[in-house]
Design a protein around this motif. Structure first.
Motif, mmCIF file in Angstrom:
data_model
loop_
_atom_site.group_PDB
_atom_site.id
_atom_site.type_symbol
_atom_site.label_atom_id
_atom_site.label_comp_id
_atom_site.label_asym_id
_atom_site.label_seq_id
_atom_site.Cartn_x
_atom_site.Cartn_y
_atom_site.Cartn_z
ATOM 1 N N LYS A 19 -24.724 -16.916 -34.713
ATOM 2 C CA LYS A 19 -25.977 -17.115 -33.985
ATOM 3 C C LYS A 19 -25.732 -17.293 -32.488
ATOM 4 O O LYS A 19 -26.565 -16.918 -31.669
ATOM 5 N N HIS A 22 -26.211 -14.491 -29.960
ATOM 6 C CA HIS A 22 -27.529 -14.147 -29.413
ATOM 7 C C HIS A 22 -27.622 -14.518 -27.932
ATOM 8 O O HIS A 22 -28.453 -13.986 -27.206
ATOM 9 N N GLU A 23 -26.769 -15.440 -27.498
ATOM 10 C CA GLU A 23 -26.739 -15.847 -26.100
ATOM 11 C C GLU A 23 -25.742 -15.021 -25.289
ATOM 12 O O GLU A 23 -25.579 -15.227 -24.100
ATOM 13 N N ALA A 28 -28.283 -6.166 -27.902
ATOM 14 C CA ALA A 28 -28.495 -6.318 -29.344
ATOM 15 C C ALA A 28 -28.194 -5.027 -30.098
ATOM 16 O O ALA A 28 -27.646 -5.067 -31.196
ATOM 17 N N LYS A 31 -24.413 -4.689 -30.573
ATOM 18 C CA LYS A 31 -23.947 -5.594 -31.633
ATOM 19 C C LYS A 31 -24.298 -5.032 -33.009
ATOM 20 O O LYS A 31 -23.477 -5.065 -33.915
ATOM 21 N N GLU A 54 -31.504 -3.568 -39.606
ATOM 22 C CA GLU A 54 -31.552 -4.232 -38.299
ATOM 23 C C GLU A 54 -31.549 -3.196 -37.176
ATOM 24 O O GLU A 54 -32.316 -3.307 -36.222
ATOM 25 N N CYS A 120 -17.698 -10.743 -32.466
ATOM 26 C CA CYS A 120 -18.647 -10.031 -33.327
ATOM 27 C C CYS A 120 -17.899 -9.261 -34.416
ATOM 28 O O CYS A 120 -18.260 -9.340 -35.598
#
Length: 137
Positions: A19, A22-23, A28, A31, A54, A120
């Motif tokens: 999580k 996300h910062e 996105a 990722k 996603e 990641c």
């Protein structure tokens, strides 16, 4: 076996790390492509399905998703995406010349981004292995 309940505290640390991405300054969609490619390599059907959905939600072109396994020869991917995906393949398969790949990656990404890309990839490999070894499907 529901490993998320059996070892709830340990798993919660993995998800907290996930999580925190996300910062990250990483896009996105990059990722999502990395997560999907790592899951493809590892053969995790559950994760491939999850990350394909996603990617679609993020608006990634279906042709791009469909050609992800052949990204190196596709003109649908930017040079930066190709380098990140080469890095993902190398770390997942534990092959390739890491020094050369890192040098190429650094042409497109900051040190922070390279660290986050690597995290990641590493976390996705962990989640793939958990899903493959602990799921019944």
């Amino acid at each position: 076996m529901d490993y998320t309940k059996i070892s709830k505290d340990t798993i919660s640390h993995l998800y907290a790390g996930y999580k925190s991405l996300h910062e990250s300054p990483l896009a996105a969609d990059l990722k999502a492509l990395i997560e999907l490619r790592v899951s493809q390599i590892n053969g995790c059907a559950y994760c491939c399905h999850l990350h394909t959905n996603e990617a679609v939600k993020l608006g990634i072109n279906k042709d791009k998703i469909d050609t992800l396994s052949r990204f190196a020869s596709s003109n649908l991917f930017s040079d930066a995406e190709k380098e990140a995906l080469k890095w993902a393949e190398s770390l997942t398969k534990l092959d390739g010349n890491k020094k050369v790949l890192h040098t190429e990656l650094s042409k497109y990404f900051s040190e922070r981004e390279i660290v986050d890309i690597t995290i990641c990839i590493s976390l996705m490999n962990t989640f793939n292995r958990l899903a493959i070894s602990m799921r019944d499907d």
